[in-house]
Design a protein around this motif. Structure first.
Motif, short mmCIF file in Angstrom:
data_model
loop_
_atom_site.label_atom_id
_atom_site.label_comp_id
_atom_site.label_asym_id
_atom_site.label_seq_id
_atom_site.Cartn_x
_atom_site.Cartn_y
_atom_site.Cartn_z
N TYR A 97 0.81 -1.22 -0.02
CA TYR A 97 0.03 -0.06 0.03
C TYR A 97 0.82 1.23 0.01
O TYR A 97 0.46 2.12 -0.81
CB TYR A 97 -0.79 -0.06 1.19
N THR A 98 1.87 1.27 0.73
CA THR A 98 2.56 2.62 1.10
C THR A 98 3.12 3.02 -0.09
O THR A 98 2.79 4.52 -0.68
CB THR A 98 3.52 2.73 2.26
N SER A 99 4.02 2.49 -0.79
CA SER A 99 4.65 2.77 -2.09
C SER A 99 3.74 2.96 -3.16
O SER A 99 3.80 3.89 -4.13
CB SER A 99 5.83 2.04 -2.20
N PRO A 112 6.45 3.57 13.61
CA PRO A 112 6.64 2.18 13.44
C PRO A 112 5.55 1.47 12.40
O PRO A 112 4.38 1.76 12.56
CB PRO A 112 6.09 1.73 14.99
N LYS A 113 5.89 0.33 11.97
CA LYS A 113 5.14 -0.22 11.00
C LYS A 113 3.90 -0.72 11.67
O LYS A 113 2.77 -0.71 11.19
CB LYS A 113 5.87 -1.44 10.45
N SER A 170 -8.76 2.00 -1.76
CA SER A 170 -7.65 1.12 -1.73
C SER A 170 -8.01 0.19 -0.54
O SER A 170 -8.85 0.15 0.39
CB SER A 170 -6.32 1.70 -1.42
N THR A 171 -7.35 -0.98 -0.44
CA THR A 171 -7.56 -2.08 0.46
C THR A 171 -6.57 -1.74 1.69
O THR A 171 -5.25 -1.70 1.30
CB THR A 171 -7.39 -3.39 0.21
N ARG A 172 -7.00 -1.38 2.76
CA ARG A 172 -5.85 -1.27 3.92
C ARG A 172 -6.40 -1.78 5.10
O ARG A 172 -7.57 -2.14 5.13
CB ARG A 172 -6.02 0.42 4.30
N PRO A 173 -5.42 -1.95 5.79
CA PRO A 173 -5.57 -3.09 6.99
C PRO A 173 -6.62 -2.50 8.04
O PRO A 173 -7.53 -3.09 8.80
CB PRO A 173 -4.39 -3.19 7.79
N TYR A 174 -6.84 -1.08 7.99
CA TYR A 174 -7.55 -0.72 9.12
C TYR A 174 -8.87 0.09 8.41
O TYR A 174 -9.63 0.70 9.35
CB TYR A 174 -7.02 0.54 9.97
N ALA A 175 -9.41 0.00 7.35
CA ALA A 175 -10.62 0.63 6.60
C ALA A 175 -10.96 -0.05 5.64
O ALA A 175 -10.31 -0.93 4.83
CB ALA A 175 -10.19 1.98 6.36
N GLU A 176 -12.43 -0.06 5.11
CA GLU A 176 -12.95 -0.75 4.18
C GLU A 176 -12.68 -0.02 2.86
O GLU A 176 -12.76 0.99 2.87
CB GLU A 176 -14.47 -1.02 4.40
#
Length: 416
Positions: free
Chosen positions: A167-169, A211-212, A292-298
């Protein structure tokens, strides 16, 4: 008329609605088409009701002088939106079919891939030596801009392709490209477009200090964690100053979490006190994050994301820039996965000038959502004997719905 109208290009004038007449062809509004009663994006004003509606909704409209039935004098005047770079088109090309999409993607992908690889390596190197080579990134952004100028649609398509695991890059790459496409759309100079692209690449550089486990945390952040997270804007400013980037890029990174209502951070600036690039990056950052698909949001659809931006106008996001962005993306951007009124699933592969609610699509799932031989169709051409559309887009779908991933479909286009 001539003294009040502004010449945008050889065939387009911007006029105040008080001067609008029947017989003029309206090709663009001063606000997004979305939310207006006009289904066809571009039409000839023929009735008093259409005239009154436009005068109620808009302050000014763009007129196509070639398609208008009334005589219009053309005279040079002020430029559209900041300074105009004559080599940049004012509108994103829309008439794209499947073969043109394939050809464009094959030309654009090498530039995109090279830039993405360089960005990832730059971020990794930065974690080691705390410095980014400005000249190297500037050259790669210049390459991307040239690709956008020659093939805007294909490069826009690639911003819709999500890997779902980097996701980040990937997010930074997409924000950078969206920023340059936006600059092209608004007629910014080439140098301004490059600066917007660099700001999009580097606005979250300071997150290398976060921190990641905090960046990827699925639960709501504690107050102490929020404080730590918000420090990334200060780190971004520090690192970009250290690496020799321009003040505009540094300020875009430092201020991109500010809000028009003054409730953002790090300084609580309001409205136009926030630099233009920072206001733009805030919108593009939020938009690409939402789709986008993120670990903390739909993940949201493009429509849902655009609706969130529109609802946040004047409070969370700059109103004028949101309107320009919605106009740029259109109703169904290329690369959008949609369900048709027939129940079939398709990917939008192109637009139709003047009818963006009826795009060109490629059907890849049948009405039972089963895989089917690909079938490109132009929804604008699907009409009954009276000229009414027989097939329309029912709704947008999330990437991956019914097993349709844009990344896989794009790969099939490139190797097919």
């Amino acid at each position: 008329m001539a003294s009040a109208a502004k010449k945008i290009n050889d065939t387009t004038l911007l006029i105040p609605v008080r001067l609008l007449q029947r017989g003029m062809f309206v090709c663009r509004l001063d606000r997004p088409w979305l939310g207006t009663p006009f289904l066809m994006q571009g039409f000839l004003v023929q009735t008093a009701d259409e005239l009154m509606t436009l005068q109620h909704l808009c302050e000014a409209v763009y007129i196509d002088t070639e398609k208008s039935l009334v005589s219009l004098k053309k005279k040079s005047s002020k430029k559209l939106f900041r300074q105009v770079y004559t080599e940049l088109p004012l509108e994103i090309p829309t008439t794209v079919d499947r073969q043109l999409a394939v050809t464009g993607l094959k030309k654009a992908l090498p530039v995109y891939s090279q830039s993405y690889s360089l960005l990832k390596s730059s971020f990794n190197d930065y974690r080691k030596n705390q410095r980014i080579e400005a000249k190297v990134l500037e050259q790669q952004v210049d390459n991307c801009l040239e690709a956008i100028l020659s093939n805007t649609t294909a490069m826009s398509w690639l911003t819709r392709v999500k890997s779902h695991h980097s996701y980040t890059s990937e997010h930074a790459m997409h924000v950078s490209m969206l920023a340059m496409v936006f600059a092209v759309h608004c007629g910014w100079s080439k140098d301004e477009a490059k600066e917007a692209g660099l700001a999009g690449l580097l606005f979250d550089l300071g997150k290398v200090r976060i921190p990641k486990q905090l960046l990827n945390k699925e639960e709501a952040l504690a107050e102490s964690e929020l404080t730590m997270m918000r420090e990334h804007t200060k780190w971004s400013r520090y690192y970009l100053e250290k690496s020799g980037f321009s003040r505009n890029i540094i300020d875009a990174a430092y201020f991109h979490h500010e809000q028009p209502d003054g409730k953002g951070y790090p300084t609580g600036r309001i409205g136009k006190q926030v630099p233009l690039l920072a206001r733009l990056i805030r919108i593009l950052d939020a938009y690409d994050a939402m789709i986008s698909t993120r670990p903390y949001a739909e993940e949201r659809t493009v429509f849902e994301a655009v609706r969130m931006l529109y609802r946040g106008r004047g409070r969370l996001f700059d109103s004028e820039l949101v309107d320009q962005f919605i106009e740029m993306t259109g109703v169904y951007p290329v690369g959008t996965v949609v369900e048709l009124s027939t129940g079939e699933v398709a990917v939008v592969i192109g637009q139709n000038n003047g009818a963006r609610l009826l795009p060109r699509v490629s059907v890849i799932r049948d009405k039972n959502k089963e895989q089917t031989p690909e079938r490109p169709i132009n929804l604008l051409a699907q009409t009954d004997p009276e000229g009414r559309p027989t097939i329309a887009v029912k709704k947008m779908l999330h990437d991956g719905s019914y097993g349709v991933f844009l990344k896989d479909y794009t790969r099939s286009l490139l190797i097919g």
